[in-house]
Write an enzyme that holds these catalytic residues in place. Sequence first.
Site, PDB file in Angstrom:
ATOM      1  N   LYS A   1       0.808  -1.223   0.000  1.00 38.74           N
ATOM      2  CA  LYS A   1       0.000   0.000   0.000  1.00 38.74           C
ATOM      3  C   LYS A   1       0.843   1.276   0.000  1.00 38.74           C
ATOM      4  O   LYS A   1       0.351   2.348  -0.348  1.00 38.74           O
ATOM      5  CB  LYS A   1      -0.968   0.019   1.185  1.00 38.74           C
ATOM      6  CG  LYS A   1      -2.145  -0.921   1.030  1.00 38.74           C
ATOM      7  CD  LYS A   1      -3.270  -0.563   1.988  1.00 38.74           C
ATOM      8  CE  LYS A   1      -4.444  -1.525   1.830  1.00 38.74           C
ATOM      9  NZ  LYS A   1      -5.495  -1.319   2.829  1.00 38.74           N
TER      10      LYS A   1
ATOM     11  N   LYS B   1      -7.595 -12.477  -8.411  1.00 38.59           N
ATOM     12  CA  LYS B   1      -8.681 -12.370  -7.440  1.00 38.59           C
ATOM     13  C   LYS B   1      -9.722 -11.331  -7.879  1.00 38.59           C
ATOM     14  O   LYS B   1      -9.339 -10.268  -8.378  1.00 38.59           O
ATOM     15  CB  LYS B   1      -8.038 -11.921  -6.125  1.00 38.59           C
ATOM     16  CG  LYS B   1      -8.716 -12.367  -4.886  1.00 38.59           C
ATOM     17  CD  LYS B   1      -7.881 -12.004  -3.675  1.00 38.59           C
ATOM     18  CE  LYS B   1      -8.384 -10.725  -3.051  1.00 38.59           C
ATOM     19  NZ  LYS B   1      -8.135 -10.588  -1.631  1.00 38.59           N
TER      20      LYS B   1
ATOM     21  N   LYS C   1     -12.461  -5.054  -5.892  1.00 39.50           N
ATOM     22  CA  LYS C   1     -13.206  -3.838  -6.230  1.00 39.50           C
ATOM     23  C   LYS C   1     -12.316  -2.807  -6.906  1.00 39.50           C
ATOM     24  O   LYS C   1     -12.794  -1.910  -7.574  1.00 39.50           O
ATOM     25  CB  LYS C   1     -13.893  -3.261  -4.998  1.00 39.50           C
ATOM     26  CG  LYS C   1     -12.964  -2.853  -3.900  1.00 39.50           C
ATOM     27  CD  LYS C   1     -13.735  -2.537  -2.641  1.00 39.50           C
ATOM     28  CE  LYS C   1     -12.912  -2.898  -1.445  1.00 39.50           C
ATOM     29  NZ  LYS C   1     -13.633  -3.425  -0.330  1.00 39.50           N
TER      30      LYS C   1
HETATM   31  P1  AMP Z   1     -11.495  -6.313   1.192  1.00 40.59           P
HETATM   32  O1  AMP Z   1     -12.585  -5.972   0.232  1.00 40.59           O
HETATM   33  O2  AMP Z   1     -10.227  -6.653   0.492  1.00 40.59           O
HETATM   34  O3  AMP Z   1     -11.353  -5.337   2.327  1.00 40.59           O
HETATM   35  O4  AMP Z   1     -11.921  -7.681   1.878  1.00 40.59           O
HETATM   36  C1  AMP Z   1     -12.999  -7.864   2.771  1.00 40.59           C
HETATM   37  C2  AMP Z   1     -13.127  -9.363   3.021  1.00 40.59           C
HETATM   38  O5  AMP Z   1     -13.475 -10.073   1.805  1.00 40.59           O
HETATM   39  C3  AMP Z   1     -11.810 -10.005   3.505  1.00 40.59           C
HETATM   40  O6  AMP Z   1     -12.119 -10.979   4.487  1.00 40.59           O
HETATM   41  C4  AMP Z   1     -11.260 -10.667   2.253  1.00 40.59           C
HETATM   42  O7  AMP Z   1     -10.439 -11.771   2.534  1.00 40.59           O
HETATM   43  C5  AMP Z   1     -12.522 -11.083   1.499  1.00 40.59           C
HETATM   44  N1  AMP Z   1     -12.285 -11.093   0.020  1.00 40.59           N
HETATM   45  C6  AMP Z   1     -11.958 -10.021  -0.740  1.00 40.59           C
HETATM   46  N2  AMP Z   1     -11.838 -10.365  -2.063  1.00 40.59           N
HETATM   47  C7  AMP Z   1     -12.083 -11.706  -2.137  1.00 40.59           C
HETATM   48  C8  AMP Z   1     -12.145 -12.658  -3.224  1.00 40.59           C
HETATM   49  N3  AMP Z   1     -11.919 -12.313  -4.487  1.00 40.59           N
HETATM   50  N4  AMP Z   1     -12.435 -13.938  -2.914  1.00 40.59           N
HETATM   51  C9  AMP Z   1     -12.692 -14.302  -1.626  1.00 40.59           C
HETATM   52  N5  AMP Z   1     -12.669 -13.462  -0.572  1.00 40.59           N
HETATM   53  C10 AMP Z   1     -12.382 -12.167  -0.802  1.00 40.59           C
END
Ligand code: AMP
Length: 331
Positions: free
Chosen positions: A117, A198, A201
């Site tokens: 980051k 992956k 967003k």
């Molecule tokens: P974030 O949007 O990265 O803050 O993630 C929020 C939660 O969603 C965290 O627990 C991540 O591990 C999970 N997460 C985010 N992207 C994925 C994905 N593509 N597949 C599975 N879990 C995800």
Amino acid sequence: MEEKQKKIIVTGAQPTGMFHLGNYLGAVKNWRTLQHDYECFFFIPNLHSITVPPYVPAELRKRTYSMLAQYLACGLDPESSHMFAQSSVVGHTELSWILGCLTPVGQLFRMTQFKSKSENNDFVGSGLLYYPILMAADILLYNADCVPVGEDQKQHVELTRDLAIKFNQTYSETFKVPEPYILKTCARVYSLQNPTKKMSKSDANKKGTVFLFESPEDIQKKFRSAVTDSGSGIYCDPEKPGITNLVEIFAAVTEQSIEAVENQYRSYDYGTFKNVVAEAVIEHLKPIQAKYAELMADQTYLQSVLDKGREFAQKCANRMMAKVYRKAGMI
Ligand code: AMP
Ligand code: TRP
């Protein structure tokens, strides 16, 4: 009485916007299952959300309510779990100060998330470096047994464990040493446009990410243009990441095993199967979308959920901080 004996879970998702299928299938849907067996603190880490500036305060405020509405729409139960904004409970930042004084700076500079980051950023605030300590405070403040997170947050939970042990050794036994709980089912949902990446967003290619609150038409379009592999046959195979991803998504939203899906759809052509998956996702999301719209129109209710969660969390936090300050020699 029984409530007291349940193991404790602490987790949260930053209020950065709308959930996508990855967040839902990889995280929140599993939290929903866990909430029956654990005492859960599903908080909203809004203080973590300002670690990469700039941001618009009014937007953050709105997104915090939206995140709560998303938790609720996805089936998290405010009666059995505690939901609140991190900033509303006194103790998170206080405990992070105490823990920070026990943390070697080198360990913070070595954190993978800090490195990624801070890369290519003109301004790197100290908050970004301090981020994992605040996260440790979130967890230890409530004496969590288990922290369900994605693979990417595991390092932060390990630091949390180190800090719990260090505090206990420095002052005396105080904190439980929490375990990370890496969710297995659908641990990774991949981009529909690049199925080796992956779903995210922040993906520049918006066609690869399906957000929970998109219109059926847009969801349909995204699945129709999903990148698949050469060949034919609907089954999982490392050589077929595109179809594998679709099979996994389908199995997750219809609550079936991968084998059952393969058996039923093996002979379908790719185009038809994409439509089948799109329809299933749209159907699965319909009640969630309706609930979200209803909740967002009722700010008073959302506030009441946060107030109730804060009240309970604050009591736990006060108890823990009194103990921590006493042990650390604060008057
Ligand atoms: P974030 O949007 O990265 O803050 O993630 C929020 C939660 O969603 C965290 O627990 C991540 O591990 C999970 N997460 C985010 N992207 C994925 C994905 N593509 N597949 C599975 N879990 C995800
Ligand atoms: N850092 C986590 C993420 O981005 C969010 C978070 C903050 C968290 N504090 C936490 C998760 C405590 C679990 C427990 O996903």
